[in-house]
Design a protein around this motif. Structure first.
Motif, mmCIF file in Angstrom:
data_model
loop_
_atom_site.group_PDB
_atom_site.id
_atom_site.type_symbol
_atom_site.label_atom_id
_atom_site.label_comp_id
_atom_site.label_asym_id
_atom_site.label_seq_id
_atom_site.Cartn_x
_atom_site.Cartn_y
_atom_site.Cartn_z
ATOM 1 N N GLN A 53 -48.077 6.177 46.040
ATOM 2 C CA GLN A 53 -48.542 4.815 46.303
ATOM 3 C C GLN A 53 -49.518 4.800 47.480
ATOM 4 O O GLN A 53 -49.477 5.690 48.339
ATOM 5 N N PRO A 54 -50.379 3.801 47.525
ATOM 6 C CA PRO A 54 -51.273 3.683 48.692
ATOM 7 C C PRO A 54 -50.472 3.671 49.986
ATOM 8 O O PRO A 54 -49.416 3.037 50.074
ATOM 9 N N LYS B 209 -55.334 6.597 50.000
ATOM 10 C CA LYS B 209 -55.989 5.408 49.462
ATOM 11 C C LYS B 209 -56.345 5.649 47.996
ATOM 12 O O LYS B 209 -56.516 6.806 47.586
ATOM 13 N N PRO B 210 -56.508 4.583 47.221
ATOM 14 C CA PRO B 210 -56.884 4.776 45.813
ATOM 15 C C PRO B 210 -58.155 5.617 45.656
ATOM 16 O O PRO B 210 -58.267 6.383 44.695
ATOM 17 N N SER C 221 -51.999 5.206 43.448
ATOM 18 C CA SER C 221 -51.976 3.951 42.714
ATOM 19 C C SER C 221 -50.642 3.252 42.925
ATOM 20 O O SER C 221 -49.605 3.910 43.068
ATOM 21 N N SER C 222 -50.684 1.932 42.919
ATOM 22 C CA SER C 222 -49.447 1.165 43.006
ATOM 23 C C SER C 222 -48.942 0.782 41.625
ATOM 24 O O SER C 222 -47.889 0.156 41.499
#
Length: 133
Positions: free
Chosen positions: A13-14, A88-89, A132-133
């Protein structure tokens, strides 16, 4: 012929962290400047972090500076790491380990090594990182 084996990639996740590892196959990292490169879908391969074999100095591109840390296992001179924090993405990519031989007496510019992926001598097949979330 692949000369590195990378591991440690995955889905995160971010804001999360990952630690990538790579092990050289059939050679040790003496006299090799090494680095981590990445390639996102539809984008060019870019060098993100490089490290000197002679004095351990490091170079990072601006987008990862302060978040990523490259290191080498000096006791076992076949292993390189990339510690990635605050992901970060836009860090989503296939991450590669690579090396460039340093000739005797050759002066190395780490920023130049990182900027010219096509000058690198040895590669792995990469490990995927998805943020990614």
């Amino acid at each position: 012929q692949l000369q590195f084996v990378e591991s440690g990639g995955g889905l995160v996740q971010p804001g999360g962290s990952l630690r990538l590892s790579c092990v050289s196959s059939g050679f040790n990292l003496d006299y090799y400047t090494t680095g981590w490169f990445r390639q996102a879908p539809g984008k060019e391969r870019e060098g993100i972090a490089c490290i000197s074999d002679s004095d351990g100095s490091t170079y990072y591109i601006d987008s990862v500076k302060g978040r990523f840390t490259i290191s080498r296992d000096n006791a076992n001179n076949t292993i390189q790491f990339l510690e990635m924090n605050d992901l970060k993405p836009e860090d989503t990519a296939l991450y590669y380990c690579s090396a460039r031989y340093r000739y005797p007496g050759e002066a190395i510019s780490l920023s130049r090594v990182c900027a010219r992926w096509d000058d690198m001598d040895r590669w792995g097949k990469g490990t995927p990182v998805t943020v990614s979330s």
